[in-house]
Enzyme design. Sequence first.
Site, PDB file in Angstrom:
ATOM      1  N   GLY A 265       0.694  -1.170  -0.022  1.00  0.00           N
ATOM      2  CA  GLY A 265      -0.165  -0.057  -0.055  1.00  0.00           C
ATOM      3  C   GLY A 265       0.868   1.095   0.046  1.00  0.00           C
ATOM      4  O   GLY A 265       0.199   2.381  -0.382  1.00  0.00           O
ATOM      5  N   GLU A 299       3.874  -6.987   1.425  1.00  0.00           N
ATOM      6  CA  GLU A 299       3.414  -7.245   0.246  1.00  0.00           C
ATOM      7  C   GLU A 299       3.359  -5.743  -0.635  1.00  0.00           C
ATOM      8  O   GLU A 299       2.384  -5.696  -1.229  1.00  0.00           O
ATOM      9  CB  GLU A 299       2.001  -7.732   0.351  1.00  0.00           C
ATOM     10  N   PRO A 300       4.260  -5.253  -1.012  1.00  0.00           N
ATOM     11  CA  PRO A 300       4.189  -4.017  -1.852  1.00  0.00           C
ATOM     12  C   PRO A 300       4.070  -4.415  -3.353  1.00  0.00           C
ATOM     13  O   PRO A 300       4.598  -5.387  -3.834  1.00  0.00           O
ATOM     14  CB  PRO A 300       5.475  -3.296  -1.217  1.00  0.00           C
ATOM     15  N   GLY A 301       3.316  -3.662  -3.950  1.00  0.00           N
ATOM     16  CA  GLY A 301       3.334  -3.691  -5.385  1.00  0.00           C
ATOM     17  C   GLY A 301       3.713  -2.410  -5.897  1.00  0.00           C
ATOM     18  O   GLY A 301       4.912  -2.251  -6.477  1.00  0.00           O
ATOM     19  N   ARG A 302       3.035  -1.462  -5.942  1.00  0.00           N
ATOM     20  CA  ARG A 302       3.135  -0.254  -6.579  1.00  0.00           C
ATOM     21  C   ARG A 302       4.516   0.273  -6.399  1.00  0.00           C
ATOM     22  O   ARG A 302       4.997   1.234  -7.241  1.00  0.00           O
ATOM     23  CB  ARG A 302       1.964   0.861  -6.202  1.00  0.00           C
ATOM     24  N   CYS A 370     -14.216   4.576 -27.830  1.00  0.00           N
ATOM     25  CA  CYS A 370     -15.637   5.238 -27.789  1.00  0.00           C
ATOM     26  C   CYS A 370     -16.230   5.376 -26.330  1.00  0.00           C
ATOM     27  O   CYS A 370     -17.392   4.954 -26.225  1.00  0.00           O
ATOM     28  CB  CYS A 370     -16.662   4.636 -28.719  1.00  0.00           C
TER      29      CYS A 370
END
Length: 447
Positions: A265, A299-302, A370
């Site tokens: 997070g 648990e880092p991602g970003r 579109c």
Amino acid sequence: MASTPASAPTTPDPSPAELLAARPMLRMDPSAGLCIEDVPLARLADAVGSPAWVYSASTLRRRARALTGALEGAALRAKVHFAVKANPNLAVLALLAAEGLGADIVSEGELRQARAAGIPASHIVFSGVGKTERELRLAIAEDISQVNLESAEEAEMLSALAVSLGRTMRVALRVNPDVDAKTHAKITTGTSENKFGVDFPLAPALYARIAALPGLEPVGLAVHIGSQITQGVGAYTAAYRRLGELVVALRGQGLPVPRVDCGGGLGISYRDEAPASPEALAGAIQSGLGNLGLELMLEPGRWICGPAGILLARVVIQKQGTARRFVVIDAAMNDLLRPAMYDSWHGILPVSPHSFAAPLAPADVVGPVCESSDTFAQGRALPDLPAGELVAILDAGAYGASMSSTYNARPLAAEVLVQGGEWSVIRARQGYEALLAGSRIPDWVRA
Ligand code: LLP
């Protein structure tokens, strides 16, 4: 997303020069134009086409090391499991695995991706609120490190499966600490209004129940309070304190609690957010959980991969309306969904040195899909960008390619990994054959 979601930013946009200065993997070469590491983006666009995701290997490594270094610096015994959903490209996973990172997965597909990238099962943690029987069976068969349970019902299901397979599965209980991470409503996860985890008051009895269930070995607690957290570490500190108290209470009942999974997070600066540092996060973990002799997980991602990637796109047409100038590019919301989904702000830089130095005027940067939400930026100060010009959409390394779809029958874009002056395609652009493959027209439809 903006740090104050649902309201427009009140500060002026950073200028192209400021965006560039804050991103060490990018530089503007006076003749070759915008480069990622030492590779000119214009050369990549010529070679692989556009749109294309481009990632910097050095940045991925540097950020993985910064995070593990901060944990070590705080003398925490912690293992980092990269949140695969942020960027599941196999080359990215393999690079991070070589840095010692494991994987936090949420599906069979992600388990297969992690294994295919060479991540050992013993370095894989399975999160998620709706794991299927089939997925849990695979997790047991592979003997992954840990399953993070999200409910009493899931505990019973996993116990029965493990018993039927004659195995024991290590499990952590994901607790919902009921703290507000003050992030975008669509990615806040740690309040009792969210579907995630087990409500804090229910946790002690459920943990005891898990300890009594056959086929399960309780190894601790897990928490994840949200994503793109940019308002300091206050919410983390509150969550980890609550978890620390729970660890003590459970141990007081004679239950083993060797591990805590601290979630992910940590936010990044897309625009002008000033998220906490990994050192500050390590400090929050230390203050809430540091003295309990725990094996810790993150648990880092970003934070690891977001700033390491850009989406490279070419201008299809520049269209002057009465009220607005539209720069229509060949990337769209099917590629990078974040602006359409969360009103998120991504920096946009022109690639050619000439454009970079040209005067700025407001423009809307849009894709060809579109839908009005197929908009990457509104009223953004950008130079004249006639057809054929290239732009880089910044900080697209997390939740970019992984959230792509083929909406409007647009094939998935290519992915490229750069290291120094070298580059490789790490996922080929989807072909039209692949786009149509699997579709069938039954005879009775035509009859
Ligand atoms: N662990 C769990 C259990 C998670 O649900 C997540 C993200 C993470 C770790 C990694 O969080 P991170 O460190 O990347 O913030 N699509 C959204 C983000 C969704 C995050 C979902 N869960 C976006 O584009 O902003």
